[in-house]
Design an enzyme around this catalytic site. Structure first.
Site, short mmCIF file in Angstrom:
data_model
loop_
_atom_site.label_atom_id
_atom_site.label_comp_id
_atom_site.label_asym_id
_atom_site.label_seq_id
_atom_site.Cartn_x
_atom_site.Cartn_y
_atom_site.Cartn_z
N PRO A 139 -135.70 -40.75 -9.06
CA PRO A 139 -134.72 -40.91 -10.13
C PRO A 139 -133.48 -40.03 -9.97
CG PRO A 139 -136.66 -39.76 -10.92
CD PRO A 139 -136.99 -40.29 -9.55
N ASN A 140 -132.36 -40.63 -10.31
CA ASN A 140 -131.04 -39.97 -10.34
C ASN A 140 -130.46 -39.71 -8.95
OD1 ASN A 140 -130.83 -39.75 -13.24
ND2 ASN A 140 -132.49 -38.25 -13.09
N ARG A 151 -123.40 -36.15 -8.90
CA ARG A 151 -124.40 -35.42 -9.66
C ARG A 151 -124.50 -33.97 -9.19
NH1 ARG A 151 -130.83 -35.80 -8.85
NH2 ARG A 151 -131.34 -34.53 -10.64
N TYR A 153 -126.62 -30.50 -5.13
CA TYR A 153 -126.99 -31.66 -4.32
C TYR A 153 -125.92 -32.12 -3.34
CZ TYR A 153 -130.51 -31.68 -8.01
OH TYR A 153 -131.49 -31.31 -8.87
N ASN A 159 -138.29 -38.28 -1.45
CA ASN A 159 -137.78 -37.30 -2.40
C ASN A 159 -138.08 -37.89 -3.77
OD1 ASN A 159 -136.43 -35.60 -4.10
ND2 ASN A 159 -134.53 -35.54 -2.93
N ALA A 176 -137.23 -35.66 -9.89
CA ALA A 176 -137.90 -35.00 -11.02
C ALA A 176 -139.40 -35.36 -11.10
CB ALA A 176 -137.20 -35.36 -12.32
N HIS A 181 -142.34 -33.03 -9.96
CA HIS A 181 -142.90 -31.96 -10.77
C HIS A 181 -143.87 -32.46 -11.84
CE1 HIS A 181 -139.66 -29.98 -8.70
NE2 HIS A 181 -138.77 -30.71 -9.32
N ASP A 200 -151.28 -39.83 -6.69
CA ASP A 200 -152.43 -40.69 -6.42
C ASP A 200 -152.06 -41.83 -5.47
OD1 ASP A 200 -154.09 -39.15 -7.96
OD2 ASP A 200 -154.14 -40.51 -9.68
N GLU A 236 -142.17 -34.72 2.48
CA GLU A 236 -141.52 -34.51 1.18
C GLU A 236 -140.20 -33.80 1.41
OE1 GLU A 236 -143.86 -31.97 -1.39
OE2 GLU A 236 -142.29 -31.89 -2.92
N HIS A 288 -136.49 -32.28 -0.40
CA HIS A 288 -135.61 -31.95 -1.53
C HIS A 288 -134.31 -31.42 -0.97
CE1 HIS A 288 -138.90 -32.57 -4.24
NE2 HIS A 288 -139.66 -31.86 -3.42
N LEU A 289 -133.22 -31.87 -1.55
CA LEU A 289 -131.91 -31.38 -1.13
C LEU A 289 -131.78 -29.89 -1.43
CD1 LEU A 289 -130.33 -34.48 -2.69
CD2 LEU A 289 -129.73 -33.83 -0.36
N SER A 290 -132.16 -29.51 -2.63
CA SER A 290 -132.04 -28.10 -3.05
C SER A 290 -133.33 -27.36 -2.73
CB SER A 290 -131.75 -28.04 -4.56
OG SER A 290 -132.83 -28.59 -5.29
N ARG A 314 -134.89 -22.18 -7.93
CA ARG A 314 -134.28 -22.72 -9.15
C ARG A 314 -135.15 -22.42 -10.37
NH1 ARG A 314 -132.27 -28.63 -8.15
NH2 ARG A 314 -131.30 -28.12 -10.16
N ARG A 345 -139.32 -26.20 -11.62
CA ARG A 345 -139.13 -26.96 -10.37
C ARG A 345 -139.98 -26.40 -9.22
NH1 ARG A 345 -134.70 -30.31 -11.46
NH2 ARG A 345 -133.35 -29.34 -12.98
C1 DQA Z 1 -134.58 -32.62 -6.13
C2 DQA Z 1 -135.06 -31.41 -6.94
C3 DQA Z 1 -135.69 -31.86 -8.25
O1 DQA Z 1 -136.12 -30.73 -8.99
C4 DQA Z 1 -134.68 -32.62 -9.08
O2 DQA Z 1 -135.27 -33.09 -10.26
C5 DQA Z 1 -134.02 -33.72 -8.32
C6 DQA Z 1 -133.65 -33.50 -6.93
C7 DQA Z 1 -133.82 -32.20 -4.85
O3 DQA Z 1 -133.62 -33.05 -4.01
O4 DQA Z 1 -133.42 -31.04 -4.72
O5 DQA Z 1 -133.70 -34.76 -8.89
O6 DQA Z 1 -135.71 -33.37 -5.72
#
Ligand code: DQA
Length: 144
Positions: free
Chosen positions: A9-10, A17, A22, A73, A76, A79, A86, A97, A99-101, A106, A110
């Site tokens: 998501p997002n 964003r 990011y 990725n 959210a 978490h 599952d 897995e 994550h950009l950040s 953080r 997270r």
């Molecule tokens: C994220 C980190 C997550 O905590 C956050 O909710 C995201 C992006 C990242 O790529 O750093 O949407 O997965």
């Protein structure tokens, strides 16, 4: 060899964003760079993005026996989602897995990943380059 890339998501809003966390590249920019890298390695990449947990679960299920690797990725849902965790357990392929950040630098909420212990490995904190590192990681693990 085929790798499925799932964006949660997002992540469709990348570029607009929270660039501090990011970066400024869009999801399409990142997908293009990944596709180029995949082509250089002889790997085909399919891309999927959804803001809906159930749709991500459906896509993971439909990947069974269709792909040799998965890059995810879960954003959210990383978490919170027992359902995505599952679903990942249904796959018997390398899962990376991303994550950009750096989620460990953080907010405390997270720092917990529901999927970290069911994936092959995690790459975080390297921005969009992390996705390219993930292709290398998956490629190494996929090779017979
Ligand atoms: C994220 C980190 C997550 O905590 C956050 O909710 C995201 C992006 C990242 O790529 O750093 O949407 O997965």
């Amino acid at each position: 060899m085929k790798i499925l890339v799932i964006h949660g998501p997002n992540l469709n809003m990348l570029g607009k964003r929270e660039p501090r966390h990011y970066g400024t590249e869009t999801m399409d920019d990142i997908n293009r760079q990944m596709a180029d890298k995949g082509m250089a390695l002889g790997v085909t990449l399919d891309f999927f993005q959804s803001n809906c947990e159930g749709h991500i679960v459906d896509r993971i299920q439909s990947a069974i026996e269709q792909y040799e690797g998965l890059i995810i990725n879960a954003a959210a849902y990383t978490h919170t989602s027992l359902a995505i965790r599952d679903a990942l357990l249904l796959l018997d392929i390398p899962i990376i897995e991303v994550h950009l950040s750096n989620i460990y630098k953080r907010e405390p909420f997270r720092r917990n990943s529901m999927i970290a212990d069911v994936v092959s490995g995690q790459i975080c904190g390297f921005g969009s380059h992390g996705y390219l590192l993930a292709i290398d990681a998956a490629f190494q693990l996929m090779r017979p």
